[in-house]
Design a protein around this motif. Structure first.
Motif, PDB file in Angstrom:
ATOM      1  N   ALA A 146       4.147   3.904   9.769  1.00  0.00           N
ATOM      2  CA  ALA A 146       5.353   3.100   9.548  1.00  0.00           C
ATOM      3  C   ALA A 146       5.055   1.646   9.221  1.00  0.00           C
ATOM      4  O   ALA A 146       5.973   0.825   9.179  1.00  0.00           O
ATOM      5  CB  ALA A 146       6.272   3.189  10.762  1.00  0.00           C
ATOM      6  N   TYR A 147       3.795   1.300   9.004  1.00  0.00           N
ATOM      7  CA  TYR A 147       3.456  -0.076   8.647  1.00  0.00           C
ATOM      8  C   TYR A 147       3.635  -0.301   7.142  1.00  0.00           C
ATOM      9  O   TYR A 147       3.556   0.641   6.330  1.00  0.00           O
ATOM     10  CB  TYR A 147       2.024  -0.405   9.064  1.00  0.00           C
ATOM     11  CG  TYR A 147       1.873  -0.594  10.552  1.00  0.00           C
ATOM     12  CD1 TYR A 147       2.381  -1.736  11.180  1.00  0.00           C
ATOM     13  CD2 TYR A 147       1.241   0.364  11.344  1.00  0.00           C
ATOM     14  CE1 TYR A 147       2.257  -1.913  12.551  1.00  0.00           C
ATOM     15  CE2 TYR A 147       1.104   0.188  12.715  1.00  0.00           C
ATOM     16  CZ  TYR A 147       1.620  -0.945  13.318  1.00  0.00           C
ATOM     17  OH  TYR A 147       1.495  -1.121  14.669  1.00  0.00           O
ATOM     18  N   PHE A 148       3.867  -1.568   6.786  1.00  0.00           N
ATOM     19  CA  PHE A 148       4.101  -1.944   5.403  1.00  0.00           C
ATOM     20  C   PHE A 148       3.282  -3.210   5.101  1.00  0.00           C
ATOM     21  O   PHE A 148       3.232  -4.107   5.959  1.00  0.00           O
ATOM     22  CB  PHE A 148       5.599  -2.224   5.199  1.00  0.00           C
ATOM     23  CG  PHE A 148       5.975  -2.601   3.792  1.00  0.00           C
ATOM     24  CD1 PHE A 148       6.275  -1.627   2.863  1.00  0.00           C
ATOM     25  CD2 PHE A 148       6.034  -3.936   3.407  1.00  0.00           C
ATOM     26  CE1 PHE A 148       6.624  -1.977   1.567  1.00  0.00           C
ATOM     27  CE2 PHE A 148       6.372  -4.298   2.118  1.00  0.00           C
ATOM     28  CZ  PHE A 148       6.673  -3.305   1.195  1.00  0.00           C
ATOM     29  N   PRO A 149       2.657  -3.336   3.936  1.00  0.00           N
ATOM     30  CA  PRO A 149       2.594  -2.372   2.832  1.00  0.00           C
ATOM     31  C   PRO A 149       1.893  -1.066   3.239  1.00  0.00           C
ATOM     32  O   PRO A 149       1.061  -1.061   4.151  1.00  0.00           O
ATOM     33  CB  PRO A 149       1.791  -3.110   1.770  1.00  0.00           C
ATOM     34  CG  PRO A 149       1.823  -4.552   2.146  1.00  0.00           C
ATOM     35  CD  PRO A 149       1.897  -4.568   3.635  1.00  0.00           C
ATOM     36  N   GLY A 150       2.221  -0.015   2.544  1.00  0.00           N
ATOM     37  CA  GLY A 150       1.695   1.290   2.897  1.00  0.00           C
ATOM     38  C   GLY A 150       0.542   1.724   2.016  1.00  0.00           C
ATOM     39  O   GLY A 150       0.515   1.445   0.807  1.00  0.00           O
ATOM     40  N   ILE A 151      -0.407   2.421   2.609  1.00  0.00           N
ATOM     41  CA  ILE A 151      -1.549   3.043   1.923  1.00  0.00           C
ATOM     42  C   ILE A 151      -2.437   2.010   1.229  1.00  0.00           C
ATOM     43  O   ILE A 151      -2.307   1.747   0.023  1.00  0.00           O
ATOM     44  CB  ILE A 151      -1.114   4.126   0.921  1.00  0.00           C
ATOM     45  CG1 ILE A 151      -0.085   5.082   1.544  1.00  0.00           C
ATOM     46  CG2 ILE A 151      -2.322   4.898   0.417  1.00  0.00           C
ATOM     47  CD1 ILE A 151       0.403   6.167   0.591  1.00  0.00           C
ATOM     48  N   PRO A 152      -3.360   1.387   1.962  1.00  0.00           N
ATOM     49  CA  PRO A 152      -4.277   0.441   1.341  1.00  0.00           C
ATOM     50  C   PRO A 152      -5.208   1.136   0.350  1.00  0.00           C
ATOM     51  O   PRO A 152      -5.574   2.299   0.539  1.00  0.00           O
ATOM     52  CB  PRO A 152      -5.069  -0.113   2.531  1.00  0.00           C
ATOM     53  CG  PRO A 152      -5.040   0.994   3.538  1.00  0.00           C
ATOM     54  CD  PRO A 152      -3.683   1.631   3.383  1.00  0.00           C
ATOM     55  N   VAL A 195      -0.604   1.014  -2.227  1.00  0.00           N
ATOM     56  CA  VAL A 195       0.168   1.949  -3.048  1.00  0.00           C
ATOM     57  C   VAL A 195       1.666   1.695  -2.878  1.00  0.00           C
ATOM     58  O   VAL A 195       2.417   1.620  -3.844  1.00  0.00           O
ATOM     59  CB  VAL A 195      -0.188   3.399  -2.680  1.00  0.00           C
ATOM     60  CG1 VAL A 195       0.718   4.387  -3.423  1.00  0.00           C
ATOM     61  CG2 VAL A 195      -1.653   3.684  -3.001  1.00  0.00           C
ATOM     62  N   ILE A 196       2.109   1.550  -1.635  1.00  0.00           N
ATOM     63  CA  ILE A 196       3.523   1.265  -1.354  1.00  0.00           C
ATOM     64  C   ILE A 196       3.625  -0.224  -1.034  1.00  0.00           C
ATOM     65  O   ILE A 196       3.412  -0.653   0.097  1.00  0.00           O
ATOM     66  CB  ILE A 196       4.050   2.130  -0.203  1.00  0.00           C
ATOM     67  CG1 ILE A 196       3.808   3.616  -0.491  1.00  0.00           C
ATOM     68  CG2 ILE A 196       5.534   1.856   0.040  1.00  0.00           C
ATOM     69  CD1 ILE A 196       4.480   4.132  -1.769  1.00  0.00           C
ATOM     70  N   SER A 197       3.925  -1.008  -2.049  1.00  0.00           N
ATOM     71  CA  SER A 197       3.901  -2.468  -1.921  1.00  0.00           C
ATOM     72  C   SER A 197       5.262  -3.111  -2.122  1.00  0.00           C
ATOM     73  O   SER A 197       5.411  -4.315  -1.914  1.00  0.00           O
ATOM     74  CB  SER A 197       2.906  -3.068  -2.918  1.00  0.00           C
ATOM     75  OG  SER A 197       3.286  -2.744  -4.249  1.00  0.00           O
ATOM     76  N   ARG A 198       6.260  -2.309  -2.560  1.00  0.00           N
ATOM     77  CA  ARG A 198       7.594  -2.840  -2.820  1.00  0.00           C
ATOM     78  C   ARG A 198       8.616  -2.118  -1.951  1.00  0.00           C
ATOM     79  O   ARG A 198       8.580  -0.879  -1.844  1.00  0.00           O
ATOM     80  CB  ARG A 198       7.975  -2.642  -4.301  1.00  0.00           C
ATOM     81  CG  ARG A 198       6.973  -3.212  -5.282  1.00  0.00           C
ATOM     82  CD  ARG A 198       7.431  -3.017  -6.727  1.00  0.00           C
ATOM     83  NE  ARG A 198       7.664  -1.619  -7.099  1.00  0.00           N
ATOM     84  CZ  ARG A 198       6.712  -0.774  -7.463  1.00  0.00           C
ATOM     85  NH1 ARG A 198       5.434  -1.164  -7.490  1.00  0.00           N
ATOM     86  NH2 ARG A 198       7.007   0.477  -7.799  1.00  0.00           N
ATOM     87  N   SER A 243      -4.699  -9.482   2.536  1.00  0.00           N
ATOM     88  CA  SER A 243      -4.481  -8.034   2.407  1.00  0.00           C
ATOM     89  C   SER A 243      -4.709  -7.302   3.713  1.00  0.00           C
ATOM     90  O   SER A 243      -4.336  -6.132   3.849  1.00  0.00           O
ATOM     91  CB  SER A 243      -5.416  -7.467   1.329  1.00  0.00           C
ATOM     92  OG  SER A 243      -6.776  -7.643   1.712  1.00  0.00           O
ATOM     93  N   GLN A 244      -5.329  -7.959   4.682  1.00  0.00           N
ATOM     94  CA  GLN A 244      -5.591  -7.331   5.977  1.00  0.00           C
ATOM     95  C   GLN A 244      -4.344  -7.270   6.859  1.00  0.00           C
ATOM     96  O   GLN A 244      -4.360  -6.627   7.903  1.00  0.00           O
ATOM     97  CB  GLN A 244      -6.677  -8.112   6.725  1.00  0.00           C
ATOM     98  CG  GLN A 244      -8.034  -8.080   6.063  1.00  0.00           C
ATOM     99  CD  GLN A 244      -8.719  -6.744   6.228  1.00  0.00           C
ATOM    100  OE1 GLN A 244      -8.542  -6.082   7.240  1.00  0.00           O
ATOM    101  NE2 GLN A 244      -9.487  -6.339   5.249  1.00  0.00           N
ATOM    102  N   LEU A 245      -3.267  -7.932   6.466  1.00  0.00           N
ATOM    103  CA  LEU A 245      -2.107  -8.087   7.336  1.00  0.00           C
ATOM    104  C   LEU A 245      -1.028  -7.045   7.061  1.00  0.00           C
ATOM    105  O   LEU A 245      -0.849  -6.595   5.919  1.00  0.00           O
ATOM    106  CB  LEU A 245      -1.530  -9.486   7.174  1.00  0.00           C
ATOM    107  CG  LEU A 245      -2.494 -10.624   7.517  1.00  0.00           C
ATOM    108  CD1 LEU A 245      -1.841 -11.973   7.290  1.00  0.00           C
ATOM    109  CD2 LEU A 245      -2.988 -10.512   8.962  1.00  0.00           C
TER     110      LEU A 245
END
Length: 555
Positions: free
Chosen positions: A55-61, A77-80, A362-364
């Motif tokens: 359930a974290y966002f952004p999803g799929i690093p 992948v899920i950034s929006r 990007s780590q956040l």
């Protein structure tokens, strides 16, 4: 200066660098901390790897590497928010087990959004993004989809229900296959049952999942996890001369497990499984898979991590741990190391500071989809400004929460915060967070008109935090430093009114409380900057100058 005296040292350095370039090891875990369910693909000399984020966002690093050892996150992948919404989901729901693949100029990720629309596929021409909006595949009933391409054909393989949805026992699942239309990304033809139950259904195998198909020397190989994601986790393999089966199991399955090893061994890696294969720069086969590094039995706060190992081919079968040997801390390889410029370290002992400038690191991670602009990097130079939101980390919304993974059993996080306390319901500080019910919160607030530093603990009710202790702040300054130290099953909390003039608030609280064994779920702990007005509306804000992290491997 007489430069002749510099020749010998220079030669030594040159010799050392040459040997360093020749010597390269794959260090485990290659991605430390909460990076489970790895999937990998190769394009030319480039490797790309993705993980579950729930359930974290952004999803799929999306990580990139040239040498399978040095990894740099290049996107998500899920950034929006328009792609997907995790609001209302528990921390361990959301996105399960993505799989990445490449074919004819296009990258594909398939994944499952559990509790909602199910399975979907997204595409990109650059793995750094942007990725397309999801195309849903409602016919694929199950989880853990993966794509396989051969010529002009495409297939999707996945975990599904027992035949006729009548399980013979708890954990009875199947692996199934559909052909996929390459242009429309919709299924075609009939669903095909590939594996019923697992390697040997008479032994009641459980939770066959995470399947991947690939072809090698005339055979189609189907690898999958079996045994659940705990201590009994394993990886098994089947093969067939036809992509649609029948698939026969390897008679020496599992090809990866640590469940038969002595629990008293030093520095154990456990719960290994959910593997994916790739060809290395040397032409040999390597496997990435999840595993855990527990302390005191089966306790771990860091979640399931990404490991790597060479794969041996034995009589036509791929084996990761022959004779169920232990996963090693490192594996020597013959191909050169290719460090990633600008990448944050991902394995071994390390420390770094995240500064808040023009973009977030990007780590956040946000807790669920971030649909509003409650934070700013432009309001004040070199500062992350966060509004105090009514939402709390105990709910299922999007609180003012920005976190980074705990990547070591022995770790420390420090933050500098600028926060003027106004009301008792307003709090801002540093969180160590496992889920909605299991966390510690070190924060600045007001109690009976006095500015205080407080320490709270979550609870199973998930409604009100429990105050553990508090201390009055004497300096009257808005700026303060906060620190949380973790040493396996012990958590200690500090604050400083003057730079690094640390005062102990509470020492050695229970760290097992943050472990997967006690908290449940599929995630690991995060250190988070967190500000809340506890259900009320306010215009107050908190500012953060930096977030420091340090961690060491338990050697």
């Amino acid at each position: 200066m007489n430069f002749k005296y510099l020749i010998f040292p220079v030669l030594l350095i040159s010799s050392f660098l040459t040997k360093a370039q020749e010597t390269h090891v794959l260090t485990n875990p290659v991605l430390s901390g909460f990076y489970p369910d790895p999937s990998i693909c190769k394009t030319g000399t480039d490797y790309y790897l993705v993980n579950s984020t729930f359930a974290y966002f952004p999803g799929i690093p999306v990580f990139h590497s040239k040498d399978l050892s040095h990894w740099k996150q290049v996107g998500n992948v899920i950034s929006r928010p328009s792609q997907m919404n995790f609001l209302g989901d528990g921390v361990s729901r959301g996105l399960f087990a993505p799989s990445i693949s490449y074919d004819k100029g296009t990258y594909y990720v398939v994944c499952t959004l559990v509790d909602h629309k199910g399975n979907f596929v997204v595409t990109a021409t650059n793995p750094a993004g942007p990725w397309s909006n999801p195309k849903w595949i409602p016919e694929v009933n199950g989880i853990d989809p993966s794509l396989f391409f051969e010529g002009d054909k495409a297939y999707i393989v996945y975990n599904s229900d027992a035949p006729d949805r009548k399980p013979l026992y708890e954990g009875h699942r199947t692996l199934r296959l559909y052909e996929l239309n390459r242009k429309t990304l919709k299924v075609k033809g009939k669903e095909i049952l590939l594996v019923n139950g697992g390697v040997d259904i008479t032994k009641k195998p459980v939770w066959i999942e995470g399947p991947h198909l690939f072809k090698h020397e005339g055979y189609y190989y189907l690898i999958a996890a079996e045994g659940g994601t705990g201590m009994d986790h394993s990886e098994v393999v089947f093969r067939s001369k036809n992509v649609k089966g029948p698939f026969l199991p390897y008679d020496k399955n599992p090809i990866l497990t640590q469940r038969d090893l002595s629990p008293g061994r030093e520095h154990p890696v456990t719960s290994t499984g959910h593997a994916d294969f790739v060809t290395g720069p040397d032409g040999k086969t390597y496997a990435v898979f999840l595993g855990t590094r527990p302390y005191k039995g089966d306790y771990y706060n860091t979640g399931r991590e990404t490991f790597i190992s060479p794969v041996k081919w034995l009589n036509g079968w791929p084996v990761i741990t022959p004779e169920h040997t232990a996963i090693k801390d490192s594996y020597p390889v013959t191909f050169p190391a290719v460090p990633q410029k600008g990448a944050l370290p991902m394995n071994g002992s390390f420390a770094y500071t995240i500064y808040f400038k023009k973009v977030l690191s990007s780590q956040l991670l946000f807790l669920r989809t971030n649909n509003e602009s409650w934070y700013s990097l432009a309001e004040k130079k070199n500062q992350l400004t966060m509004k105090l939101l009514p939402a709390t980390c105990m709910g299922t919304g999007n609180p003012a929460f920005i976190g980074k993974r705990q990547q070591h059993a022995i770790a420390s996080a420090t933050a500098e915060m600028d926060f003027k306390t106004l009301k008792e319901n307003e709090k801002a500080g540093l969180l160590i967070f496992q889920n909605e019910y299991h966390f510690y919160y070190l924060c600045k607030s007001i109690d009976k008109g006095k500015t205080v530093i407080q320490l709270y603990k979550g609870n199973e009710a998930g409604k009100n935090m429990e105050l553990i202790t508090q201390s009055s702040l004497n300096g009257g300054k808005d700026k303060i430093e906060l620190r949380i130290d973790i040493n396996k099953d012990r958590c200690s909390f500090f604050y400083a009114e003057q730079q690094e003039d640390w005062k102990l608030l509470k020492r050695k609280l229970d760290g097992k409380y943050l472990s997967t064994k006690e908290a449940g779920g599929f995630v690991g702990s995060l250190f988070a900057l967190y500000a809340t007005s506890s259900g009320e509306t306010t215009k107050n804000k908190a500012g953060f100058s930096w977030l420091k992290y340090s961690g060491q491997d338990d050697l």
